[in-house]
Write a protein that holds these residues in place. Sequence first.
Motif, PDB file in Angstrom:
ATOM      1  N   UNK A 106       0.870  -1.187   0.000  1.00 25.09           N
ATOM      2  CA  UNK A 106       0.000   0.000   0.000  1.00 25.09           C
ATOM      3  C   UNK A 106       0.902   1.231   0.000  1.00 25.09           C
ATOM      4  N   UNK A 107       0.784   2.100  -0.996  1.00 19.19           N
ATOM      5  CA  UNK A 107       1.638   3.301  -1.027  1.00 19.19           C
ATOM      6  C   UNK A 107       1.260   4.252   0.109  1.00 19.19           C
ATOM      7  N   UNK A 108       2.219   5.016   0.616  1.00 18.51           N
ATOM      8  CA  UNK A 108       1.927   5.946   1.712  1.00 18.51           C
ATOM      9  C   UNK A 108       1.051   7.090   1.224  1.00 18.51           C
ATOM     10  N   UNK A 109       0.201   7.611   2.093  1.00 18.53           N
ATOM     11  CA  UNK A 109      -0.599   8.781   1.700  1.00 18.53           C
ATOM     12  C   UNK A 109       0.312   9.984   1.459  1.00 18.53           C
ATOM     13  N   UNK A 110      -0.091  10.837   0.576  1.00 21.34           N
ATOM     14  CA  UNK A 110       0.776  11.943   0.158  1.00 21.34           C
ATOM     15  C   UNK A 110       1.010  12.941   1.285  1.00 21.34           C
ATOM     16  N   UNK A 111       0.106  12.982   2.260  1.00 19.86           N
ATOM     17  CA  UNK A 111       0.240  13.953   3.347  1.00 19.86           C
ATOM     18  C   UNK A 111       1.150  13.467   4.468  1.00 19.86           C
ATOM     19  N   UNK A 112       1.558  12.185   4.432  1.00 19.51           N
ATOM     20  CA  UNK A 112       2.297  11.618   5.564  1.00 19.51           C
ATOM     21  C   UNK A 112       3.626  12.342   5.774  1.00 19.51           C
ATOM     22  N   UNK A 113       4.327  12.646   4.680  1.00 18.09           N
ATOM     23  CA  UNK A 113       5.644  13.283   4.806  1.00 18.09           C
ATOM     24  C   UNK A 113       5.553  14.732   5.277  1.00 18.09           C
ATOM     25  N   UNK A 114       4.347  15.308   5.244  1.00 20.96           N
ATOM     26  CA  UNK A 114       4.177  16.702   5.653  1.00 20.96           C
ATOM     27  C   UNK A 114       3.898  16.872   7.149  1.00 20.96           C
ATOM     28  N   UNK A 115       3.828  15.764   7.891  1.00 19.65           N
ATOM     29  CA  UNK A 115       3.597  15.871   9.339  1.00 19.65           C
ATOM     30  C   UNK A 115       4.821  16.519   9.975  1.00 19.65           C
ATOM     31  N   UNK A 116       4.633  17.573  10.756  1.00 27.15           N
ATOM     32  CA  UNK A 116       5.785  18.293  11.333  1.00 27.15           C
ATOM     33  C   UNK A 116       6.640  17.377  12.223  1.00 27.15           C
ATOM     34  N   UNK A 117       7.934  17.433  12.012  1.00 22.99           N
ATOM     35  CA  UNK A 117       8.868  16.744  12.889  1.00 22.99           C
ATOM     36  C   UNK A 117       9.128  15.295  12.536  1.00 22.99           C
ATOM     37  N   UNK A 118       8.080  14.496  12.360  1.00 22.29           N
ATOM     38  CA  UNK A 118       8.250  13.054  12.167  1.00 22.29           C
ATOM     39  C   UNK A 118       7.766  12.595  10.793  1.00 22.29           C
ATOM     40  N   UNK A 119       7.353  13.530   9.944  1.00 20.88           N
ATOM     41  CA  UNK A 119       6.803  13.142   8.653  1.00 20.88           C
ATOM     42  C   UNK A 119       7.775  12.354   7.797  1.00 20.88           C
TER      43      UNK A 119
END
Length: 364
Positions: A106-119
């Motif tokens: 399952x590919x990661x959601x596109x917003x996951x990397x935008x989470x501050x600090x731990x994305x």
Amino acid sequence: MKADPLRQPKLLVSTLFTIVILAAALLVLSPFILSLVWAAIIAITFWPFHQWMMFRITNRPGTAAVFSTFLVAILLVGPMIGLLLFAIFDIISFTNFLALADRIGVPPPIWLKDIPGVGAFLNASWQQYLAKPDQLSLVFRHTLIDQLGEVRSAAQSVLADILERVATLFFALWVLFFFFRDGPVLSNTVNRIGSDWLGRRWQPYTALLPSAMRASVNGLVIVWFAEAVLLSCLYAFCGVPGAVFLGTLTAVLAFIPMAAPAVLAIVGVLLFTSGASVAAITLFSLGAVLIFLADYLVRPLLIQDGTHLPFLAVLFGVFGGVVTLGIVGLIIGPVILVLLDVFFDEASHLEQIELQSQQTSDAN
């Protein structure tokens, strides 16, 4: 009259004998103290209902005790079973997602990397374990083989803790039946002993205890249940998966200062980074207001209504009791402050009481 030369040694032996009996009884009953405390609290809280049941079922205290205990069991066990079912559904959904990720990736959601600090870390971990087929199976296989002993120990510890809490609950319900059935006899015995030892001091303390304990239980149960329902509805309205489980968990964590707002903040950040900014703001703002009103206004007011303590004293009793005694401290804390309030009132009228006693002695 000649003084007994052995009076002091006899008094010492009698005192030591009493201490040994009490210490031995406390040692024997120590595994059941928590169940006994909960049974006593529940019995005092539901005593008006049990009296109504006794009125409806005359001359059959055992039957009335069975009905009262059965009602309490439904009220306690029913919500737990419902929560457990919702939790099982959420766990099944989560395991189905993991099985799908292991089978096809399952590919990661596109917003996951935008989470501050731990994305970035979360996105890389998702790419490594969930985006590629068979990666979870490989990780679990190696983890279980390498750390099988630790996994088994952790599972046994969790299972033992769950069984201990279930046993405490059912033992408390069993003891509750006897408290309901033999309540008048127990109450008369305790009042007689208290009056013999404390005299006129006993009655003011016992007069306020039942109402204070019922108010504390109302503040615990009613507010927690309403908070769990409203938070679950809020999570569901904002489109958060596992809304019932998360709402109940947040309501439980609300007993720990600032823990529930932290959960709301984490879920809100996840919603915001996923693009649901309106839902994130709605969840955090409404959830924070709800928790603040429930924990810092409604619950203290409910407890204050039955204890007649100042609002600040109720807050100290609630949060101080939780910090020092755990969840049972939410009930015991305000009750202890009620006793303290009676003590201060008694101390402020001590001179007047002594004067009345002296006048009575002079009249006699």
